[in-house]
Design an enzyme around this catalytic site. Structure first.
Site: not given
Ligand code: NAD
Ligand code: UFG
Length: 336
Positions: A31, A124, A148, A152
């Protein structure tokens, strides 16, 4: 198995490292800590009583990552590392394409060179864009609406091409819905760097007094209460999904794509009510206009993951809120 976890210090990665250690696997984290801290890694070791190794490494730096592969014999890689903020990706698309895609290319190239051909990739639900209907199945059309989401999809396609060229690769592409909550210990959880963009961390910060009120982005959607509906999934259920995916790679090799969601949708107002109940705190909110790019309803059909991975999400929204609150109230300033 000996597992390399890229992005293992992040939100989902740290919970997955914990599940991997508890399942008896050995874990090595790579990381660059661009969106995380070292603290969760030491806390995971305290909770599990097991050691993990970690390297402060940027995946785009091939020579550094190569040294990690040189020093270990990995059985598989779980690839979380990436940038993930939708709005930021619209503002700085090149940073997203560079970090997420170049990082993945370097990783896959080294995996091939060192004969490590088993990978679980974090995709995602955002790849589906605006679905024509719900629940969403893996076979639905993909059409991400922001840079973004496109990173993916492109990485998914790179993996598909890799598999077509060399079927020795074993690949599980996991499309997560909305991960929330924290480990029940309250020792690890989600720790956003700035003001949270996502609903659950924002609600948690309102409850703990760091934000005055939540803005509900739209109450005129065609849903039962007018607010957006999502498939919130407990991060520990998600973490356990990765352990199942690894087992599947070993038992039934090939390439497969799975939705990881609960199959149930909850509205913003339902999440507020559940969080108020879990925390005993009022969550003041104001109705605001819709957020650009948001969709009305998004939830998974998780049947394929149940059938082929033997995995289902077990935890409901009350448990998600209770665990998120335990983490937030014990760590009001996150890991710092
Ligand atoms: P996060 O940001 O908490 O974790 C990602 C980690 O990757 C971080 O620790 C960051 O420091 C590290 N990182 C980023 N770029 C890097 C690089 N070039 N080299 C080494 N390390 C690097 O995010 P998360 O919520 O834990 O998400 C993990 C994965 O799941 C991501 O790929 C994200 O796109 C995917 N994802 C997350 C969500 C969500 O809502 N959290 C939803 C769908 C998919
Ligand atoms: N929302 C609010 N107020 C806020 C934040 C969110 O009303 O301050 C609402 C949004 O409009 C939505 C719901 O809460 O209806 C969820 O919003 P999030 O931002 O928590 O999540 P999203 O579904 O928009 O997106 C998240 C991640 C994306 C990912 C997606 C599906 O941010 O990266 O989930 O995994 F792709």
């Amino acid at each position: 198995m000996n597992i390399l976890v890229t992005g293992g210090a992040g939100y989902i990665g740290s919970h997955t490292c914990l599940s991997l250690l508890e399942a008896g696997h050995d874990v090595c984290v790579a990381d660059n800590f661009s969106n995380s801290k070292e603290a969760p890694l030491s806390r995971i070791q305290e909770i599990t009583g097991r050691r993990l190794q970690f390297y402060r490494i940027d995946l785009t730096q091939k020579a550094s990552l190569s040294r990690v592969f040189e020093s270990h014999r990995f059985d598989a890689v779980i690839h979380f590392a990436g940038l993930k903020a939708v709005g930021e990706s619209v503002r700085v698309p090149l940073a997203y394409y560079y970090n997420n895609i170049v990082g993945s290319l370097v990783l896959f190239e080294l995996m091939g060179a060192y004969g490590v051909k088993n990978i679980v990739f974090s995709s995602s639900a955002t790849v589906y864009g605006e679905p024509e209907k719900v629940p969403i199945q893996e076979s639905f059309p993909v059409c991400p609406t922001n840079p973004y989401g496109r990173t993916k999809l492109y990485i998914e396609n790179i993996l598909r091409d890799l598999y077509a060229a060399d079927p020795q690769w074993n690949i599980a592409i996991l499309r997560y819905f909305n991960p929330v909550g924290a480990h029940p210990s309250g020792r690890i959880g989600e720790d956003p760097n700035d003001i949270p963009n996502n609903l659950m961390p924002f609600i948690s910060q309102v409850a703990v007094g760091k934000q005055p009120a939540l803005f509900v982005y739209g109450n005129d959607y065609p849903t039962h209460d007018g607010t957006g509906v999502r498939d919130y999934i407990h991060v520990m259920d998600l973490a356990e999904g990765h352990v199942h995916a690894l087992n599947r790679l070993r038992a039934d090799p090939g390439l497969a794509t799975y939705n990881l969601g609960t199959g149930r949708g909850a509205s913003v107002l339902e999440m507020i009510a559940a969080f108020e109940k879990a925390s005993g705190k009022p969550i003041p909110y104001k109705i605001a206009s819709r957020r650009e790019g948001d969709i009305a309803v998004c939830y998974a059909d998780p049947a394929l993951a149940e059938k082929e991975l033997g995995w289902t999400a077990k935890r409901g929204i009350n448990e998600m809120c209770e665990d998120a609150w335990r983490w937030q109230s014990k760590n009001p300033d996150g890991y710092t």
